[in-house]
Design a protein around this motif. Structure first.
Motif, PDB file in Angstrom:
ATOM      1  N   THR A   2       0.651   0.635  -3.114  1.00 16.17           N
ATOM      2  CA  THR A   2      -0.033   0.279  -1.887  1.00 16.17           C
ATOM      3  C   THR A   2       0.395   1.218  -0.769  1.00 16.17           C
ATOM      4  OG1 THR A   2      -0.122  -2.027  -2.542  1.00 16.17           O
ATOM      5  CG2 THR A   2      -0.438  -1.562  -0.224  1.00 16.17           C
ATOM      6  N   LYS A   3      -0.572   1.799  -0.083  1.00 11.66           N
ATOM      7  CA  LYS A   3      -0.275   2.669   1.046  1.00 11.66           C
ATOM      8  C   LYS A   3      -0.033   1.811   2.274  1.00 11.66           C
ATOM      9  CE  LYS A   3      -2.984   6.388  -0.862  1.00 11.66           C
ATOM     10  NZ  LYS A   3      -4.137   7.244  -0.710  1.00 11.66           N
ATOM     11  N   ARG A  73      -5.133  -3.617   3.322  1.00  9.93           N
ATOM     12  CA  ARG A  73      -4.520  -2.967   2.155  1.00  9.93           C
ATOM     13  C   ARG A  73      -5.596  -2.444   1.200  1.00  9.93           C
ATOM     14  NH1 ARG A  73      -1.262  -6.933  -0.567  1.00  9.93           N
ATOM     15  NH2 ARG A  73      -2.220  -8.457   0.762  1.00  9.93           N
ATOM     16  N   GLN A  74      -6.676  -3.194   1.056  1.00  9.30           N
ATOM     17  CA  GLN A  74      -7.791  -2.759   0.210  1.00  9.30           C
ATOM     18  C   GLN A  74      -8.389  -1.454   0.758  1.00  9.30           C
ATOM     19  OE1 GLN A  74     -10.896  -5.714  -0.073  1.00  9.30           O
ATOM     20  NE2 GLN A  74     -12.204  -4.415  -1.308  1.00  9.30           N
ATOM     21  N   ASN A  77      -5.989   1.469   0.122  1.00 10.95           N
ATOM     22  CA  ASN A  77      -6.027   1.837  -1.299  1.00 10.95           C
ATOM     23  C   ASN A  77      -7.331   2.504  -1.690  1.00 10.95           C
ATOM     24  OD1 ASN A  77      -3.419   0.960  -1.758  1.00 10.95           O
ATOM     25  ND2 ASN A  77      -4.067  -1.099  -2.314  1.00 10.95           N
TER      26      ASN A  77
END
Length: 129
Positions: A2-3, A73-74, A77
């Motif tokens: 996760t970035k 987060r989605q 990513n």
């Protein structure tokens, strides 16, 4: 992997909106969005991922920061380079006495708080759940 997503408060979001003009995404339901949202916000739907430029800043919010963090987060990513998650959500926005509008684009003092428990966190505005 996760970035990193930058988690910010409502007051910080106002500065980002003023200086970076991000795409603002509301991660709440249609009903919540219709009652009140940040002016200029789009309600997040999966289909937006294909139409938004990945190199443009994105600010995501929900009620208190749970759903928005998942969406933020989605986005990271999926390759979006600059994603902000408003960790205090629309409740933090309203409590900071920042304006919201309803589905007709008119100012509103009603805030959808998702449930009765979260309504206790709203200090400014009328809680609806």
């Amino acid at each position: 992997m996760t970035k990193k997503v930058q988690r910010i408060k409502a007051k910080e979001a106002t500065q980002i909106i003023a200086h970076q003009t991000p795409t603002i995404l509301d991660a709440r339901t249609e009903e919540e969005f219709a009652l009140s949202h940040i002016e200029g916000a789009l309600r997040f739907e999966e289909s937006l991922l294909d139409s938004l430029p990945k190199n443009h800043p994105v600010l995501v919010y929900c009620t208190i920061g749970v759903r928005s963090n998942r969406v933020a987060r989605q986005l990271r990513n999926a390759g979006f380079s600059l994603v902000y998650d408003m960790k205090d959500g629309i409740l933090g926005w309203a409590n900071s006495e920042l304006p919201v509008v309803n589905s007709a684009g008119l100012p509103s003092d009603s805030i959808h708080t998702y449930n009765k428990s979260f309504s206790l966190l709203l200090r400014k505005g009328k809680a609806v759940y």
